[in-house]
Design a protein around this motif. Structure first.
Motif, short mmCIF file in Angstrom:
data_model
loop_
_atom_site.label_atom_id
_atom_site.label_comp_id
_atom_site.label_asym_id
_atom_site.label_seq_id
_atom_site.Cartn_x
_atom_site.Cartn_y
_atom_site.Cartn_z
N ALA A 150 0.87 -1.19 0.00
CA ALA A 150 0.00 0.00 0.00
C ALA A 150 0.90 1.24 0.00
CB ALA A 150 -0.90 -0.01 1.23
N PRO A 151 0.47 2.37 -0.56
CA PRO A 151 -0.85 2.60 -1.13
C PRO A 151 -0.99 1.91 -2.50
CG PRO A 151 0.54 4.52 -1.50
CD PRO A 151 1.34 3.57 -0.67
N TYR A 152 -2.24 1.65 -2.86
CA TYR A 152 -2.51 1.11 -4.19
C TYR A 152 -3.76 1.78 -4.75
CZ TYR A 152 -5.90 -1.85 -1.72
OH TYR A 152 -6.94 -2.30 -0.95
N LYS A 153 -3.86 1.73 -6.09
CA LYS A 153 -4.96 2.41 -6.78
C LYS A 153 -6.30 1.81 -6.42
CE LYS A 153 -2.16 2.64 -10.92
NZ LYS A 153 -2.09 2.51 -12.36
N CYS A 154 -7.30 2.63 -6.36
CA CYS A 154 -8.69 2.19 -6.22
C CYS A 154 -8.85 1.16 -5.09
CB CYS A 154 -9.17 1.60 -7.54
SG CYS A 154 -10.94 1.30 -7.55
N PRO A 155 -8.78 1.63 -3.84
CA PRO A 155 -8.85 0.69 -2.71
C PRO A 155 -9.99 -0.33 -2.77
CG PRO A 155 -8.24 2.87 -1.94
CD PRO A 155 -8.55 3.02 -3.41
#
Ligand code: FAD
Length: 377
Positions: A150-155
């Motif tokens: 994380a972070p990553y796109k579109c949780p």
């Protein structure tokens, strides 16, 4: 004024469109640079992997992006000199009065040993496309939807993948022979929205989907996933969210700190005069999602136009945006995020419905029309 926009994704397309539509006097020279030949919405990757559509149907070729005053250049950015506001590409050099970095986030596959060898990922267009052939072969055993960092796109996307996988397995009559487990470093499916998390956890429970929070996937071997807490889990199908990072060209520039470009969350300015960063490549205190890239692009467009006309600066970026969530069974929910306009971060949940399926469709159709001139059907 020479405006150079790096990246024709959610942020870059919206910024170039706004500058083109408002700059009637033609005093802006806008170059929009991307290495690819087409834009694909993030959520279309889910549609492709689950066989709901084809890759050809969701590719939006850049040759159909025609905006007065904007040159869309198919070039790969190889170096960015923020002191000089100079960009080098595989085709030449671009000098900018205003430079906007909208290069998104890429994937660091090597950070998770074994991911590409023993697993699959559904975050790239190629990965989702490959999965369209792999998924029909999965008929029994355990599927892991695993987040590698994380972070990553579109949780919401890992939750969506698990719920949609449940549906296809039910439709094929093999759901009872399969297990589905989500492994994520977050404690809840959508941390900023307890209501949304509660609804997703209820949906998982109803469908017998296991949710393993608080640990990321560390490495894969043949049929086994190693988790951050030292435990191991066997799998027959692995659907991964790779660890993200800014593109190498950004990391190699003087702009990146801790993997992304720090910006003033209200203005999207970097610490370099005349340089802005929007969308997933920036740390603007908002989730990595297209709606926030788009909102940030609007603020930067308004700032450029205000500077041009000697007007007051625009209202600050409010960090508000709605993300649609595929809940399976033909329904879509929505979470309305507000990270910057009030004293606390909020995430308000709209329960899944058929009406929101339509709304999500309209969301995509309106962008296809606005950016690519496609007539909605
Ligand atoms: C499975 C999935 C589902 C998603 N669902 C949603 C959703 O429902 N709603 C939502 O809002 N968001 C969603 N997202 C997230 C969304 O796709 C991204 O957050 C959004 O695209 C970010 O926009 P951006 O402009 O910052 O970057 P991008 O859209 O990623 O654009 C960056 C561009 O930069 C280009 N580029 C990169 N490096 C170079 C280089 N060196 N030279 C030239 N060009 C370069 C790339 O080709 C790319 O076109 C989803 C993502 C995934 C993976």
């Amino acid at each position: 004024m020479r405006v150079v926009i790096l990246g024709a994704g959610f942020g870059g397309l919206e910024l170039a469109t706004m500058l083109s539509s408002v700059d009637q006097g033609g005093v802006l020279d806008v170059a929009l640079i991307d290495k690819g030949d087409a834009f694909v919405f993030g959520y279309s990757k889910l549609d492709v992997m689950f066989g709901r559509t084809t890759l050809d149907a969701v590719r939006l070729p850049y040759r159909t992006f025609a905006k007065p005053g904007v040159r869309l250049l198919r070039e790969t950015v190889t170096a960015i000199d923020p002191q000089e506001r100079r960009v080098t590409t595989d085709a030449g050099v671009h000098e900018a009065d205003v430079l906007v970095v909208a290069l998104g986030a890429e994937y660091d596959y090597e950070a998770t040993p074994g991911l590409t060898e023993f697993g699959n990922e559904f975050y790239s267009v190629a990965g989702a496309h490959r999965l369209a052939d792999v998924l029909p072969q999965f008929t029994n055993g355990r599927a892991i939807v695993g987040v590698c960092g994380a972070p990553y796109k579109c949780p919401p996307a890992p939750s969506e993948a698990a719920l949609l996988l449940h549906d296809v397995l039910v439709a094929r009559g093999v759901r009872d022979a399969c297990e589905i487990t989500i492994v994520t470093p977050f404690e809840t499916p959508i941390p900023p929205s307890p209501e949304t998390s509660k609804a997703l956890l209820a949906a998982f429970a109803e469908r017998g989907i296991e949710f393993l929070p608080g640990r990321r996937i560390q490495a894969l071997e043949a049929g086994t996933a190693g988790l951050e807490d030292g435990s191991e889990m066997s799998f027959d199908l692995f659907l991964g969210v790779p660890k993200h990072q800014a593109p190498d060209v950004v990391l190699a520039s003087a702009m990146a700190q801790d993997g992304y470009i720090p910006v003033n969350s209200q203005t999207l300015e970097t610490r370099f005069p005349g340089i802005y960063a929007i969308g997933d490549v920036a740390t603007a205190s908002v989730p990595k999602a297209g709606v926030f890239a788009e909102g940030a692009a609007r603020v930067v467009a308004e700032t450029i136009l205000a500077t041009l006309h000697g007007d007051d600066p625009p209202a600050p970026f409010d960090g508000r945006g709605s993300c649609y969530i595929e809940f399976g069974s033909g329904r879509v929910g929505r979470v309305d995020i507000d990270f910057l306009s009030g004293p606390t971060r909020t995430g308000t949940f709209q329960a899944p419905s058929a009406a929101l399926v339509e709304e999500k469709r309209d969301f995509g159709a309106s962008r296809r029309t606005r950016w690519f001139g496609q007539v909605a059907n």
